[in-house]
Structures are given as structure tokens and as C-alpha cells.
Design a protein around this motif. Structure first.
Motif, PDB file in Angstrom:
ATOM      1  N   GLY A  72      30.329 -11.183 -31.360  1.00  0.00           N
ATOM      2  CA  GLY A  72      29.065 -10.846 -32.021  1.00  0.00           C
ATOM      3  C   GLY A  72      27.924 -11.593 -31.354  1.00  0.00           C
ATOM      4  O   GLY A  72      28.146 -12.621 -30.696  1.00  0.00           O
ATOM      5  N   SER A  73      26.705 -11.073 -31.506  1.00  0.00           N
ATOM      6  CA  SER A  73      25.596 -11.834 -30.923  1.00  0.00           C
ATOM      7  C   SER A  73      25.347 -13.092 -31.739  1.00  0.00           C
ATOM      8  O   SER A  73      24.713 -14.034 -31.270  1.00  0.00           O
ATOM      9  N   GLN A  74      25.889 -13.119 -32.954  1.00  0.00           N
ATOM     10  CA  GLN A  74      25.770 -14.346 -33.749  1.00  0.00           C
ATOM     11  C   GLN A  74      26.443 -15.515 -33.018  1.00  0.00           C
ATOM     12  O   GLN A  74      25.920 -16.626 -32.995  1.00  0.00           O
ATOM     13  N   GLU A 128      15.955 -13.882 -25.864  1.00  0.00           N
ATOM     14  CA  GLU A 128      15.573 -12.569 -26.410  1.00  0.00           C
ATOM     15  C   GLU A 128      16.769 -11.965 -27.141  1.00  0.00           C
ATOM     16  O   GLU A 128      17.829 -11.767 -26.551  1.00  0.00           O
ATOM     17  N   ASP A 129      16.581 -11.670 -28.414  1.00  0.00           N
ATOM     18  CA  ASP A 129      17.667 -11.131 -29.240  1.00  0.00           C
ATOM     19  C   ASP A 129      17.338  -9.675 -29.559  1.00  0.00           C
ATOM     20  O   ASP A 129      16.280  -9.397 -30.142  1.00  0.00           O
ATOM     21  N   ASN A 130      18.228  -8.762 -29.181  1.00  0.00           N
ATOM     22  CA  ASN A 130      17.867  -7.345 -29.297  1.00  0.00           C
ATOM     23  C   ASN A 130      18.973  -6.471 -29.889  1.00  0.00           C
ATOM     24  O   ASN A 130      19.451  -5.539 -29.255  1.00  0.00           O
ATOM     25  N   PRO A 131      19.362  -6.714 -31.153  1.00  0.00           N
ATOM     26  CA  PRO A 131      20.414  -5.850 -31.701  1.00  0.00           C
ATOM     27  C   PRO A 131      19.903  -4.479 -32.162  1.00  0.00           C
ATOM     28  O   PRO A 131      20.703  -3.578 -32.381  1.00  0.00           O
ATOM     29  N   TYR A 132      18.569  -4.335 -32.305  1.00  0.00           N
ATOM     30  CA  TYR A 132      18.037  -3.094 -32.910  1.00  0.00           C
ATOM     31  C   TYR A 132      17.333  -2.170 -31.917  1.00  0.00           C
ATOM     32  O   TYR A 132      16.843  -1.110 -32.310  1.00  0.00           O
ATOM     33  N   GLY A 133      17.242  -2.581 -30.646  1.00  0.00           N
ATOM     34  CA  GLY A 133      16.417  -1.845 -29.677  1.00  0.00           C
ATOM     35  C   GLY A 133      16.788  -0.384 -29.508  1.00  0.00           C
ATOM     36  O   GLY A 133      15.924   0.442 -29.232  1.00  0.00           O
ATOM     37  N   GLY A 161      22.680  -9.084 -26.682  1.00  0.00           N
ATOM     38  CA  GLY A 161      22.860  -7.724 -27.181  1.00  0.00           C
ATOM     39  C   GLY A 161      24.078  -7.647 -28.085  1.00  0.00           C
ATOM     40  O   GLY A 161      24.866  -8.601 -28.160  1.00  0.00           O
ATOM     41  N   SER A 162      24.235  -6.497 -28.755  1.00  0.00           N
ATOM     42  CA  SER A 162      25.303  -6.384 -29.755  1.00  0.00           C
ATOM     43  C   SER A 162      25.772  -4.939 -29.896  1.00  0.00           C
ATOM     44  O   SER A 162      24.976  -4.008 -29.738  1.00  0.00           O
ATOM     45  N   PHE A 163      27.044  -4.769 -30.213  1.00  0.00           N
ATOM     46  CA  PHE A 163      27.565  -3.432 -30.528  1.00  0.00           C
ATOM     47  C   PHE A 163      27.528  -3.155 -32.039  1.00  0.00           C
ATOM     48  O   PHE A 163      27.924  -2.084 -32.479  1.00  0.00           O
ATOM     49  N   SER A 164      27.068  -4.153 -32.810  1.00  0.00           N
ATOM     50  CA  SER A 164      27.177  -4.026 -34.269  1.00  0.00           C
ATOM     51  C   SER A 164      26.378  -2.863 -34.843  1.00  0.00           C
ATOM     52  O   SER A 164      26.821  -2.203 -35.773  1.00  0.00           O
ATOM     53  N   LYS A 165      25.186  -2.620 -34.312  1.00  0.00           N
ATOM     54  CA  LYS A 165      24.318  -1.633 -34.940  1.00  0.00           C
ATOM     55  C   LYS A 165      24.421  -0.256 -34.274  1.00  0.00           C
ATOM     56  O   LYS A 165      23.875   0.712 -34.778  1.00  0.00           O
ATOM     57  N   PHE A 207      34.178  -5.043 -35.042  1.00  0.00           N
ATOM     58  CA  PHE A 207      34.857  -5.561 -33.852  1.00  0.00           C
ATOM     59  C   PHE A 207      34.332  -6.934 -33.436  1.00  0.00           C
ATOM     60  O   PHE A 207      34.939  -7.603 -32.616  1.00  0.00           O
ATOM     61  N   ARG A 208      33.164  -7.325 -34.002  1.00  0.00           N
ATOM     62  CA  ARG A 208      32.496  -8.570 -33.627  1.00  0.00           C
ATOM     63  C   ARG A 208      32.324  -8.650 -32.103  1.00  0.00           C
ATOM     64  O   ARG A 208      32.871  -9.519 -31.435  1.00  0.00           O
ATOM     65  N   LEU A 209      31.559  -7.743 -31.587  1.00  0.00           N
ATOM     66  CA  LEU A 209      31.347  -7.705 -30.138  1.00  0.00           C
ATOM     67  C   LEU A 209      29.859  -7.750 -29.804  1.00  0.00           C
ATOM     68  O   LEU A 209      29.081  -6.909 -30.270  1.00  0.00           O
TER      69      LEU A 209
HETATM   70  C1  LIG Z   1      18.347 -10.270 -35.217  1.00  0.00           C
HETATM   71  C2  LIG Z   1      19.822 -10.379 -35.308  1.00  0.00           C
HETATM   72  N1  LIG Z   1      20.489 -11.066 -34.381  1.00  0.00           N
HETATM   73  C3  LIG Z   1      21.815 -11.180 -34.415  1.00  0.00           C
HETATM   74  C4  LIG Z   1      22.556 -10.608 -35.424  1.00  0.00           C
HETATM   75  C5  LIG Z   1      24.045 -10.793 -35.422  1.00  0.00           C
HETATM   76  O1  LIG Z   1      24.658  -9.626 -35.042  1.00  0.00           O
HETATM   77  P1  LIG Z   1      26.183  -9.525 -34.583  1.00  0.00           P
HETATM   78  O2  LIG Z   1      26.832  -8.621 -35.555  1.00  0.00           O
HETATM   79  O3  LIG Z   1      26.137  -8.982 -33.195  1.00  0.00           O
HETATM   80  O4  LIG Z   1      26.763 -10.900 -34.609  1.00  0.00           O
HETATM   81  C6  LIG Z   1      21.907  -9.879 -36.426  1.00  0.00           C
HETATM   82  C7  LIG Z   1      22.691  -9.276 -37.528  1.00  0.00           C
HETATM   83  O5  LIG Z   1      22.216  -8.682 -38.423  1.00  0.00           O
HETATM   84  C8  LIG Z   1      20.496  -9.759 -36.362  1.00  0.00           C
HETATM   85  O6  LIG Z   1      19.817  -9.090 -37.295  1.00  0.00           O
END
Ligand SMILES: Cc1ncc(COP(=O)(O)O)c(C=O)c1O
Length: 402
Positions: free
Chosen positions: A101-103, A204-209, A233-237, A243-245
């Protein structure tokens, strides 16, 4: 009673996520919750994932179930390096670290860049989960002045005086969590120039782009200053959070330290998950799948925009988000969104009070509403109830006005 366990100072700094605490109350049956930050589960491509699991377990069962490399599954790193080219980022696969996850990416960044008392600059407001990830490393948060487009460029010049030695600025240019705002191209240019002039690297955090509604956002901040930026980046959204990727694209000089931090944290992100996700996305699946998420979220956004206009009392302010998952509402003078939450939940709806998203000086008048978890009909119903709760509160505030 004193405990046998003497806890670390960093443990004392950790707090339960206020959002998770609120969700316990608000996700009760019967509550129309606009609080959660979860993507809509209806968008998860279950059949494609099922087929990919089967293929991975048929073709490479033992490799997929064995320990794997800390850097990540090579074909997935390659895919990420190709994918971020569309955002203007020219990176080699060796600069891509697959994270849980990007977390986890945020945690690793905190681990290698934060020190006790060293400043870290964040937007006003910012993603609560990043504050949580960095906090155990004991940084001194500095809130950068921000407006409807995000961080203001001139706030970087002040860092030299107010927060010398700032380790990095954590920035969310696309449909930010919590405000939904997006940074224009001109602002991106100014912000990167200001950060570079101040000698402050960018995270730079971009999960929503990818979740844009009418037009894609401008190229990433990292593309303007690759050697001074880390990109998350993230596959979550766009696929599923289960998958926490996620991934970090890092300058070459930082990569070895990030990798060591990753090894220490969990050795590697599950190889099975990486292979399954790669199997799903390798043939352009996301280019077919993500438009359906955008269409769904856009319809929800429109339903919420209409309902807010119809039901919220005068004095409430909001911007219509051009992508992502959230509306950010500013309530009239005298309101406290946290204090009002119990009343709202009793009335049958829930939101997240905005105060939690501020590193300093919380704005009590703000709240975050997600528009992706309820259907348009339920959004209309929920916002109507919110409007009623706010109007009743407004009457109380006005009664007590001097
Ligand atoms: C801005 C931002 N960064 C990171 C995350 C964490 O996402 P991930 O599921 O990839 O760990 C979120 C999750 O909501 C988020 O809103």
C-alpha cells in the motif's frame, strides 16, 4: 498501576486514527455514512481477479508462494515505470519500489527522512494517514498555507526562516484527501520552482489522480523535478485496496535506503498479490476498467453537488471536486463539526469532522463527505438529513448569538 512495559516515546505519540474510531460509530446498520474513505466495492473486478489467481496458481504456483524480492516483482516494477511515463515521470524500473500500500510508502519515507524535531512541511489540511505515518519519527510539522488549489508557492520561501532544515514537503496535487482540490498546471510550476529554490524535496502522493471526471489532471510535480521528488502511487483506488499494493518511484540516490527500510519492515510485499495484480493489468485492463469507476463516481459527485445546493443552509461553502472521492464543506461561523457529529449520527447520517486533517490549528468548521460509498438516491437522502441537522443547529447558534 505502573506497567512492566516501558513504552517508547514514539509509541506515546501514536494515536488511534480518529477516522477509524468514528467509523466504528458511524458504520452501524441504518446510518447513511458519508464518512468512510473506502472505494466503492461494486467497482472491484472480482471475475478478472479470480481468473488471474487461477492462472498464477496454475503457471507459477511455487514461485508465487515463495519468499520474493524486496524490490518487488520485476514485471510489475516494469509496468509501473511505463505507467508513470504518462504523468511525465521518466524513471527506470530500478527506481520503482513495490510497497504494501502507499501507506507503507509513507512510513518508509518517514523512516529514512524524518528525525526528532526536524521540520516536515504539510498542506493545510492534509491526509491524516500521512500525519499518522510520519508522527512516530517525531518530526515537527509545519503547515504550508494552502487555498482552493492546494499549497501556495510563497509559503516555501518562509520555510527558510520558520522551519530551517525542512526535510521534505508532503504534497497531494490531485483530488486531495480530504478537500478534493486539484492543483492547476500554473500552480504546479510555481510550487515546484519554490520548493527547488528553498531546497525542500517533494514527496508527492497520488492515489486519486486516475479518478478524474472531465479531463485528466496536469503532469505530476515529480516530472518537473525528478531528482528532488519521491512519487507515491497505489492500486487501491483503481483496482482494490485488499491486495495492499502501492509503489514509490524514487531518485536513484535514495533507493538503497528505502529498500533497506522496506526489508526491515516486511521483507517484501506479498509476491502472490503482486503476480495476480500484474496478471490482471498487464494487457491494458486498467484503461478499460478505470473509465467505469470514473463514470460511476462522477454520477455520484453530481448527485451530491445537486443535493448540497438544494439542502445546505446559506453560509455553508464548498467547491465541486473535479475528481476523487470527497467534498469538503465549510460550515457557517459558530459551528463545530465534531461537536455536531453525535446529533448527526442520531439523525441517521455520518461524516468525518475536518479538524483531524490539520497538523496545526484545526478548522472546527470543516467536514469531509465521501460521495462514493452511497448510491445517488441514498446520497440525496443523506444530504437532505445533513441539511436538516445543520439548519436546526443554525437556529440554535442564532438564538445564542449576542
Ligand atoms: C492521500 C492518501 N494517501 C495514501 C493512502 C493509502 O492508500 P493505500 O491503500 O495505497 O495504502 C490513502 C488512502 O486512503 C490516501 O487517501
Amino acid at each position: 498501576m505502573s506497567s512492566l512495559f516501558l513504552q517508547a516515546r514514539r509509541a506515546a505519540r501514536m494515536n488511534p486514527s480518529i477516522i477509524r474510531e468514528i467509523l466504528k460509530v458511524t458504520e452501524k446498520p441504518g446510518i447513511l455514512s458519508m464518512a468512510g474513505g473506502l472505494p466503492s466495492a461494486d467497482t472491484f473486478p472480482v471475475e478478472a481477479i479470480k481468473a488471474a489467481c487461477d492462472k498464477v496458481l496454475t503457471d507459477t504456483p511455487r514461485e508465487a508462494l515463495q519468499y520474493a524480492s524486496s524490490e518487488g516483482f520485476a514485471p510489475l516494477r516494469q509496468w509501473v515505470a511505463e505507467r508513470v511515463k504518462a504523468l511525465g515521470i521518466d524513471a527506470a524500473p530500478e527506481q520503482v519500489l513495490i510497497t504494501s500500500g502507499s501507506q507503507q510508502g509513507l512510513d518508509l519515507v518517514g523512516k529514512i527522512l524524518c528525525d526528532t524535531g526536524a521540520p516536515v512541511a504539510v498542506e493545510t489540511p492534509t491526509y491524516l494517514g500521512a500525519l499518522q505515518a510520519f508522527t512516530p519519527y517525531e518530526p515537527l510539522f509545519t503547515s504550508l498555507a494552502s487555498d482552493h488549489e492546494g499549497v501556495r508557492p510563497e509559503s516555501f520561501a518562509r520555510l527558510a526562516h520558520d522551519a530551517p532544515g525542512t526535510r521534505f514537503a508532503y504534497l497531494l496535487p490531485n483530488y486531495q484527501n480530504p478537500t478534493g482540490r486539484v492543483m492547476s498546471e500554473a500552480r504546479r510550476a510555481e510550487v515546484v520552482e519554490a520548493a527547488r529554490a528553498a531546497g525542500v524535496p517533494i514527496v508527492e502522493d497520488n492515489p486519486y489522480g486516475d479518478l478524474w471526471f472531465d479531463a485528466p489532471p496536469p503532469p505530476s510535480l515529480s516530472s518537473r523535478w525528478p531528482e528532488g521528488s519521491l512519487y507515491l502511487g497505489s492500486f487501491s483506488k483503481v483496482l482494490t485496496p485488499g491486495f495492499r499494493l502501492g509503489y514509490i518511484v524514487a531518485p536513484r540516490e535514495l533507493f538503497p535506503k528505502l529498500l533497506q527500510a522496506k526489508q526491515a519492515a516486511d521483507l517484501h510485499t506479498p509476491g502472490f498479490n503482486q503476480r495476480v495484480v500484474h496478471e490482471v493489468i498487464r494487457d491494458g485492463f486498467l484503461d478499460r476498467h478505470v473509465p467505469s469507476i470514473r463514470a460511476r463516481y462522477k454520477a455520484n459527485r453530481d448527485a451530491m453537488a445537486e443535493a448540497l445546493k438544494a439542502h445546505l443552509p446559506a453560509g455553508c461553502e464548498w467547491q465541486i471536486p473535479e475528481g476523487g472521492m470527497f467534498f469538503w464543506i465549510r460550515l457557517p461561523e459558530g459551528f463545530d463539526a465534531m461537536a455536531l457529529l453525535d446529533t448527526a449520527v442520531e439523525a441517521g447520517i455520518a461524516y468525518v469532522p475536518g479538524a483531524a486533517f490539520f497538523a496545526q490549528q484545526p478548522d472546527k468548521r470543516s467536514m469531509r463527505l465521501s460521495f462514493v460509498t452511497l448510491t445517488p438516491d441514498l446520497i440525496r437522502e443523506g444530504v437532505a438529513v445533513l441539511g436538516r441537522v445543520l439548519r436546526e443547529q443554525l437556529e440554535r447558534v442564532e438564538e445564542h448569538a449576542p
